[in-house]
Scaffold this motif. Structure first.
Motif, PDB file in Angstrom:
ATOM      1  N   LYS A  53       0.825  -1.215   0.000  1.00  0.00           N
ATOM      2  CA  LYS A  53       0.000   0.000   0.000  1.00  0.00           C
ATOM      3  C   LYS A  53       0.861   1.268   0.000  1.00  0.00           C
ATOM      4  N   TRP A  99       1.995   5.345  10.660  1.00  0.00           N
ATOM      5  CA  TRP A  99       2.375   4.930   9.306  1.00  0.00           C
ATOM      6  C   TRP A  99       2.876   6.130   8.519  1.00  0.00           C
ATOM      7  N   TRP A 152       0.926   9.266   7.474  1.00  0.00           N
ATOM      8  CA  TRP A 152      -0.185   8.970   6.593  1.00  0.00           C
ATOM      9  C   TRP A 152      -1.305   8.368   7.436  1.00  0.00           C
ATOM     10  N   SER A 153      -2.466   8.994   7.409  1.00  0.00           N
ATOM     11  CA  SER A 153      -3.620   8.475   8.135  1.00  0.00           C
ATOM     12  C   SER A 153      -4.315   7.440   7.259  1.00  0.00           C
ATOM     13  N   ARG A 154      -4.318   6.199   7.717  1.00  0.00           N
ATOM     14  CA  ARG A 154      -4.993   5.141   6.956  1.00  0.00           C
ATOM     15  C   ARG A 154      -6.501   5.305   7.006  1.00  0.00           C
ATOM     16  N   SER A 155      -7.038   5.840   8.096  1.00  0.00           N
ATOM     17  CA  SER A 155      -8.493   5.999   8.206  1.00  0.00           C
ATOM     18  C   SER A 155      -8.998   7.182   7.388  1.00  0.00           C
ATOM     19  N   ARG A 156      -8.247   8.282   7.385  1.00  0.00           N
ATOM     20  CA  ARG A 156      -8.682   9.477   6.648  1.00  0.00           C
ATOM     21  C   ARG A 156      -8.105   9.539   5.236  1.00  0.00           C
ATOM     22  N   GLN A 157      -7.128   8.676   4.965  1.00  0.00           N
ATOM     23  CA  GLN A 157      -6.465   8.657   3.661  1.00  0.00           C
ATOM     24  C   GLN A 157      -5.866  10.018   3.308  1.00  0.00           C
ATOM     25  N   HIS A 200      -3.768  10.872  20.811  1.00  0.00           N
ATOM     26  CA  HIS A 200      -4.979  11.664  20.556  1.00  0.00           C
ATOM     27  C   HIS A 200      -5.937  11.665  21.752  1.00  0.00           C
TER      28      HIS A 200
END
Length: 109
Positions: A15, A35, A53-58, A97
């Motif tokens: 990815k 990540w 890189w936020s995997r949830s927010r892309q 967070h």
């Protein structure tokens, strides 16, 4: 010791991501794991603050840009396989967070 000269020299997963352990530079306290992609590694090197890189927010995010708890990069290391990063930072405020100093506050029995 082999030098990593550019973010492209790292080994990213399918990815395009690489895990990054964030550690307080002077105490060794592990603050978080996040990540990175090639762009966020480049931004981290360029700006001297952590980018992930936020995997949830892309999307890219600059750690602390909203909360004010910016992480000043002291050192950036790759592991022996160049597929995991360790970034040593000065993190004056909470890294998590949730408001906790570290993301690792849930002890398992």
């Amino acid at each position: 010791m082999r030098e990593i000269t550019t973010p492209a020299d790292l080994k990213y997963d399918a990815k395009g991501l690489i895990p990054c352990v964030v550690q307080q530079y002077d105490t060794g306290e592990v603050l978080m794991v996040a990540w990175m992609n090639e762009e966020s590694v480049g931004l981290t090197l360029k700006t001297g603050t952590t980018w992930f890189w936020s995997r949830s927010r892309q999307e890219l995010w600059n750690k602390g840009a909203t909360s004010g708890n910016m992480q000043e990069v002291k050192e950036l290391w790759a592991d022996c396989d160049s597929d995991t990063l360790l970034v040593k930072v000065d993190s004056p405020g909470p890294a998590c967070h949730t408001g906790n100093r570290t993301c690792f506050f849930k002890k398992l029995a």
